[in-house]
Design a protein around this motif. Sequence first.
Motif, short mmCIF file in Angstrom:
data_model
loop_
_atom_site.label_atom_id
_atom_site.label_comp_id
_atom_site.label_asym_id
_atom_site.label_seq_id
_atom_site.Cartn_x
_atom_site.Cartn_y
_atom_site.Cartn_z
N VAL A 169 39.38 54.65 35.32
CA VAL A 169 40.49 54.32 36.24
C VAL A 169 41.46 53.35 35.58
CG1 VAL A 169 39.13 54.73 38.35
CG2 VAL A 169 39.22 52.44 37.32
N GLU A 170 41.25 53.06 34.27
CA GLU A 170 42.10 52.06 33.63
C GLU A 170 43.29 52.70 32.91
OE1 GLU A 170 38.50 48.79 33.06
OE2 GLU A 170 39.06 50.11 31.38
N HIS A 197 39.02 51.18 50.23
CA HIS A 197 39.49 50.80 48.89
C HIS A 197 41.00 50.89 48.70
CE1 HIS A 197 35.29 52.52 48.20
NE2 HIS A 197 35.16 51.22 48.02
N THR A 198 41.78 50.42 49.68
CA THR A 198 43.24 50.59 49.51
C THR A 198 43.74 49.81 48.29
OG1 THR A 198 43.46 48.89 51.20
CG2 THR A 198 43.89 51.15 51.87
N HIS A 199 43.10 48.68 47.94
CA HIS A 199 43.55 47.95 46.74
C HIS A 199 43.35 48.79 45.48
CE1 HIS A 199 44.41 44.39 48.99
NE2 HIS A 199 43.16 44.29 49.41
N ILE A 205 47.32 54.32 41.83
CA ILE A 205 48.61 55.00 42.04
C ILE A 205 49.70 54.32 41.21
CG2 ILE A 205 50.43 55.33 43.77
CD1 ILE A 205 48.39 56.46 45.60
N SER A 206 49.66 52.97 41.17
CA SER A 206 50.67 52.25 40.36
C SER A 206 50.55 52.66 38.90
CB SER A 206 50.48 50.74 40.49
OG SER A 206 50.47 50.38 41.85
N ILE A 207 49.31 52.72 38.39
CA ILE A 207 49.12 53.10 36.98
C ILE A 207 49.60 54.54 36.77
CG2 ILE A 207 47.36 53.64 35.23
CD1 ILE A 207 45.74 51.26 36.29
N GLU A 285 49.93 50.30 53.61
CA GLU A 285 49.17 49.44 52.67
C GLU A 285 49.37 49.86 51.22
OE1 GLU A 285 45.57 48.75 55.84
OE2 GLU A 285 45.02 48.97 53.72
N VAL A 286 49.68 51.14 50.99
CA VAL A 286 49.84 51.60 49.61
C VAL A 286 51.30 51.99 49.40
CG1 VAL A 286 49.13 53.28 47.87
CG2 VAL A 286 47.45 52.37 49.49
#
Length: 289
Positions: A169-170, A197-199, A205-207, A285-286
Amino acid sequence: ERVLYFNNPMWPGEAHSLKVEKILFKGKSEFQEVLVFESAFYGKVLVLDGIVQLTEKDECAYQEMIAHLPLCSIKSPKKVLVVGGGDGGVLREISRHSSVEMIDICEIDKMVIDVSKKFFPDLAIGFDDPRVNLHVGDAVEFLRNTPEGKYDAIIVDSSDPVGPALELVERPFITTIARALRPGGVLCNMAESMWLHTHLIQDMISICRETFSSVHYAWASVPTYPSGVIGFILCSTEGPSVDFKHPVNPIEKLEGTLQHQRELRFYNSEMHKAAFALPCFLKREVSCL
Ligand SMILES: NCCCN[C@H]1CC[C@H](NCCCN)CC1
């Protein structure tokens, strides 16, 4: 009789329990503990490091959606890569697509493959398809040696980002995946629970947004996963032939072309469209959903 409780720091303060009829296998591989048991209501269950991976009763929801959401979003996918997926269920679903010519799979833990072949033949049947090339090893390494733009679709069927799947996930991994996809190709990642797990979903999603111009979140009901739902992130770089329409409208209707006697148990075109409908709290939240 016995009951197994599945609690984990990934879902603090809650536990999920299943009644055990019989323990069928207990082992420890190079990477994780592997457990198989016969449950009272969900058939056989595969557990890795104390986390339920799949049950015979509801695995169809996860395997069908993670495979057909991407493969029905682009025109005639030919070359597909599966990261993880050692139980073979996703391979079984991909092989329904007659346009597919080659399926690479990179699974890090051989014990998962062997245990699935012994206890989950209806999933491991995926390995029997002649188009499948099995690579046992680390997908980060595998993708480093993959030619640019090789695949039409990449499916990351991973366990949770604790332990062997953490680096999947990185950012560096997402970048190597994007390089291995042809322009206009599609990536589908397992993307956790909107309730828990919204964080983590925001981070993923940002990545993905740094690399892909089109990023969408979809989800499905899987009763034996904590919170009863699991998410998927679908990404694509707009290729020259922008055949990646908004993934909501499947390009290929799969129901017609069945490759196996075993008919679909979960996926269909309506479920495909509905999977991208998101609740208000998640959109709030996202960001950018
Ligand atoms: N081919 C099936 C592989 C299973 N993938 C994962 C199994 C663990 C599961 N935890 C969900 C935890 C709560 N979101 C995520 C999917």
